[in-house]
Design a protein around this motif. Structure first.
Motif, mmCIF file in Angstrom:
data_model
loop_
_atom_site.group_PDB
_atom_site.id
_atom_site.type_symbol
_atom_site.label_atom_id
_atom_site.label_comp_id
_atom_site.label_asym_id
_atom_site.label_seq_id
_atom_site.Cartn_x
_atom_site.Cartn_y
_atom_site.Cartn_z
ATOM 1 N N ARG A 130 -1.427 0.766 -7.211
ATOM 2 C CA ARG A 130 -2.733 0.172 -6.910
ATOM 3 C C ARG A 130 -2.909 -1.110 -7.713
ATOM 4 O O ARG A 130 -2.481 -1.216 -8.858
ATOM 5 C CB ARG A 130 -3.843 1.161 -7.247
ATOM 6 C CG ARG A 130 -3.849 2.403 -6.380
ATOM 7 C CD ARG A 130 -4.859 3.427 -6.859
ATOM 8 N NE ARG A 130 -6.218 2.916 -6.832
ATOM 9 C CZ ARG A 130 -7.290 3.603 -7.225
ATOM 10 N NH1 ARG A 130 -7.147 4.817 -7.728
ATOM 11 N NH2 ARG A 130 -8.491 3.071 -7.153
ATOM 12 N N GLY A 183 0.797 -1.218 0.000
ATOM 13 C CA GLY A 183 0.000 0.000 0.000
ATOM 14 C C GLY A 183 0.826 1.262 0.000
ATOM 15 O O GLY A 183 0.494 2.238 -0.683
ATOM 16 N N ALA A 212 -2.663 2.169 -0.979
ATOM 17 C CA ALA A 212 -2.133 2.441 -2.316
ATOM 18 C C ALA A 212 -2.882 3.590 -2.981
ATOM 19 O O ALA A 212 -2.277 4.446 -3.644
ATOM 20 C CB ALA A 212 -2.217 1.185 -3.180
ATOM 21 N N TRP A 213 -4.207 3.623 -2.817
ATOM 22 C CA TRP A 213 -5.001 4.722 -3.376
ATOM 23 C C TRP A 213 -4.592 6.049 -2.750
ATOM 24 O O TRP A 213 -4.393 7.053 -3.454
ATOM 25 C CB TRP A 213 -6.483 4.480 -3.130
ATOM 26 C CG TRP A 213 -7.337 5.655 -3.522
ATOM 27 C CD1 TRP A 213 -7.761 5.989 -4.774
ATOM 28 C CD2 TRP A 213 -7.842 6.667 -2.641
ATOM 29 N NE1 TRP A 213 -8.506 7.149 -4.731
ATOM 30 C CE2 TRP A 213 -8.571 7.581 -3.441
ATOM 31 C CE3 TRP A 213 -7.758 6.876 -1.261
ATOM 32 C CZ2 TRP A 213 -9.208 8.694 -2.895
ATOM 33 C CZ3 TRP A 213 -8.380 7.987 -0.723
ATOM 34 C CH2 TRP A 213 -9.105 8.880 -1.527
ATOM 35 N N ARG A 214 -4.430 6.049 -1.435
ATOM 36 C CA ARG A 214 -4.058 7.284 -0.741
ATOM 37 C C ARG A 214 -2.637 7.715 -1.109
ATOM 38 O O ARG A 214 -2.376 8.909 -1.343
ATOM 39 C CB ARG A 214 -4.158 7.064 0.771
ATOM 40 C CG ARG A 214 -3.914 8.303 1.621
ATOM 41 C CD ARG A 214 -4.957 9.351 1.353
ATOM 42 N NE ARG A 214 -4.811 10.494 2.233
ATOM 43 C CZ ARG A 214 -5.483 11.628 2.103
ATOM 44 N NH1 ARG A 214 -6.348 11.751 1.109
ATOM 45 N NH2 ARG A 214 -5.301 12.628 2.939
ATOM 46 N N THR A 215 -1.727 6.760 -1.184
ATOM 47 C CA THR A 215 -0.348 7.078 -1.546
ATOM 48 C C THR A 215 -0.274 7.624 -2.965
ATOM 49 O O THR A 215 0.458 8.581 -3.248
ATOM 50 C CB THR A 215 0.535 5.832 -1.423
ATOM 51 O OG1 THR A 215 0.478 5.340 -0.068
ATOM 52 C CG2 THR A 215 1.976 6.145 -1.770
ATOM 53 N N ASN A 216 -1.035 7.018 -3.882
ATOM 54 C CA ASN A 216 -1.055 7.487 -5.258
ATOM 55 C C ASN A 216 -1.603 8.905 -5.344
ATOM 56 O O ASN A 216 -1.087 9.739 -6.110
ATOM 57 C CB ASN A 216 -1.901 6.546 -6.117
ATOM 58 C CG ASN A 216 -1.919 6.946 -7.576
ATOM 59 O OD1 ASN A 216 -0.901 6.924 -8.250
ATOM 60 N ND2 ASN A 216 -3.080 7.321 -8.078
ATOM 61 N N ARG A 217 -2.619 9.191 -4.568
ATOM 62 C CA ARG A 217 -3.198 10.535 -4.556
ATOM 63 C C ARG A 217 -2.184 11.558 -4.039
ATOM 64 O O ARG A 217 -2.027 12.638 -4.624
ATOM 65 C CB ARG A 217 -4.455 10.537 -3.676
ATOM 66 C CG ARG A 217 -5.131 11.888 -3.554
ATOM 67 C CD ARG A 217 -5.576 12.419 -4.878
ATOM 68 N NE ARG A 217 -6.271 13.697 -4.738
ATOM 69 C CZ ARG A 217 -6.417 14.567 -5.712
ATOM 70 N NH1 ARG A 217 -5.933 14.290 -6.916
ATOM 71 N NH2 ARG A 217 -7.052 15.692 -5.520
ATOM 72 N N GLN A 219 0.416 12.198 -6.692
ATOM 73 C CA GLN A 219 -0.082 13.074 -7.753
ATOM 74 C C GLN A 219 -0.068 14.529 -7.318
ATOM 75 O O GLN A 219 0.302 15.420 -8.092
ATOM 76 C CB GLN A 219 -1.500 12.657 -8.152
ATOM 77 C CG GLN A 219 -1.579 11.338 -8.907
ATOM 78 C CD GLN A 219 -3.008 10.932 -9.192
ATOM 79 O OE1 GLN A 219 -3.958 11.463 -8.618
ATOM 80 N NE2 GLN A 219 -3.177 9.968 -10.083
ATOM 81 N N GLU A 230 -5.004 -1.888 -0.600
ATOM 82 C CA GLU A 230 -5.533 -1.085 -1.692
ATOM 83 C C GLU A 230 -5.892 0.335 -1.248
ATOM 84 O O GLU A 230 -5.690 1.304 -2.001
ATOM 85 C CB GLU A 230 -6.754 -1.759 -2.314
ATOM 86 C CG GLU A 230 -6.410 -3.010 -3.108
ATOM 87 C CD GLU A 230 -5.426 -2.722 -4.229
ATOM 88 O OE1 GLU A 230 -5.593 -1.711 -4.951
ATOM 89 O OE2 GLU A 230 -4.455 -3.483 -4.381
ATOM 90 N N LEU A 231 -6.400 0.494 -0.030
ATOM 91 C CA LEU A 231 -6.708 1.845 0.454
ATOM 92 C C LEU A 231 -5.434 2.664 0.638
ATOM 93 O O LEU A 231 -5.381 3.847 0.282
ATOM 94 C CB LEU A 231 -7.488 1.779 1.769
ATOM 95 C CG LEU A 231 -8.981 1.466 1.657
ATOM 96 C CD1 LEU A 231 -9.613 1.405 3.035
ATOM 97 C CD2 LEU A 231 -9.692 2.528 0.813
ATOM 98 N N THR A 273 -7.994 -4.846 1.793
ATOM 99 C CA THR A 273 -8.555 -3.512 2.010
ATOM 100 C C THR A 273 -7.473 -2.529 2.435
ATOM 101 O O THR A 273 -7.377 -1.416 1.906
ATOM 102 C CB THR A 273 -9.660 -3.562 3.073
ATOM 103 O OG1 THR A 273 -10.710 -4.433 2.629
ATOM 104 C CG2 THR A 273 -10.231 -2.171 3.320
#
Length: 343
Positions: A121, A116, A167-172, A175, A164-165, A161
């Motif tokens: 992701r 994560g 990873a989503w937060r890290t990717n955001r 960016q 993936e959560l 969970t």
């Protein structure tokens, strides 16, 4: 990918790979240390001190090796291949430590935290089959109870969970960081690298062994365009000029930039003076195709400077002087667009 990164020859940003490799190495080392510590705690039946100690030693020794590997130069597949190895080691640890899913499940949790925090992701989902095998095989080999086997029904979604959560937060966050970096490195109007970013790229190239050239462009009569047609039209002209530079620039090599106002530059790595003059002529010629809304042609004066082992500031100043010489020649009725060079 930014123009600055392209001229440096990077196909991808190496920092995430380095951080990910260092993180998994750190986790190996810390989990190895903790494995030694568990020997001192109350242990379940079937706990084999020798085997557990060997697993702990493997983690402690592997950690520094993983931290030191050149992850920036290794493919992503090499880094992700560590995940099945880590899960297999956790499974072996479980068999050596008495087959207690609640005890060793936290090691799996750390693997998915790594996914994560450091990996794209979808990594947790792709690695989930290895989790199922590594989790269930030790339990099945020891004839674990149905309750122990059923523990996967809540650990499995929990790990996915979290992975993936995160990873989503890290990717955001990544960016947002890249967006802030772009604002810091690029001109907000034209999108070209700004003075600071261009100067940094120029210094890097000037420190290398190859010849370097700089094209310096200044628009003729730009103030009159602003005064007569307004700043909105002036901004549109600057954007069109930036488009000309981006079109003329050789892909993955040249770096056009905007210094300030109507002053533009282009870094030409590995370029001789004659090649730079040809590029300057193309730029000035294409500027002549641009028109303001009232039909006024857009004109500019370009100067170039080229050399080996020359200070970036000196090279830029020489190109600036050459541009002013070209402007004087234009005012003296010389052929429009003739660039002046400074070696």
């Amino acid at each position: 990918m930014s123009l600055i990164r392209r001229v440096r020859g990077n196909s991808r940003d190496p920092r995430p790979a380095v951080v990910s490799g260092f993180t998994i190495g750190t986790l190996f080392f810390l989990c190895g240390l903790y494995t030694f510590f568990t020997i001192l705690l109350p242990t379940p039946p079937g706990f084999r001190v020798g085997a557990v100690s060997l697993i702990g030693l493997t983690g402690v020794l592997s950690g520094p090796v993983l931290m030191a590997l050149p992850w920036a130069r290794l493919p992503n597949a090499a880094r992700l291949a560590i995940a099945p190895v880590a899960m297999a080691l956790i499974a072996v640890h479980n068999m050596a430590a008495g087959v207690d899913p609640f005890r060793y499940g936290m090691f799996f949790f750390l693997v998915f935290v790594w996914f994560g925090l450091c990996e794209p992701r979808g990594t947790s989902l792709r690695m989930s089959p290895f989790l199922v095998v590594a989790y269930l095989v030790p339990l099945m080999m020891r004839d674990a109870s149905a309750s122990d086997l059923a523990s996967l029904s809540y650990t499995f979604p929990l790990y996915l969970t979290v992975g993936e959560l995160l990873a989503w937060r890290t990717n955001r966050l990544r960016q947002l960081q890249e967006g802030l970096q772009r604002l810091a490195d690029h001109d907000s109007l034209t999108g070209l690298p700004n003075r600071a970013a261009f100067t940094a790229a120029l210094r890097e190239r000037c420190a290398g062994p190859d010849p370097v050239a700089v094209l310096f462009l200044d628009l003729d009569g730009f103030k009159q365009i602003n005064d007569r047609l307004g700043h909105a039209t002036g901004d549109d002209v600057l954007i069109q000029v930036a488009g000309v530079l981006a079109t003329v620039a050789r892909p993955c090599r040249d770096v056009p930039g905007r210094l300030a106002g109507d002053e533009f530059v282009m870094l030409l790595p590995g370029t001789s003076e004659a090649e730079a003059e040809a590029i300057a002529e193309r730029v000035v010629r294409r500027l002549g195709d641009l028109r303001t809304p009232d039909g006024t042609p857009v004109r500019g004066s370009a100067g170039i400077a080229a050399g080996h082992h020359i200070a970036a500031e000196q090279l830029l100043a020489q190109a600036d002087q050459a541009m002013y010489a070209a402007k004087q020649r234009r005012r003296s009725q010389m052929p429009a667009g003739s660039p002046v060079s400074a070696a």
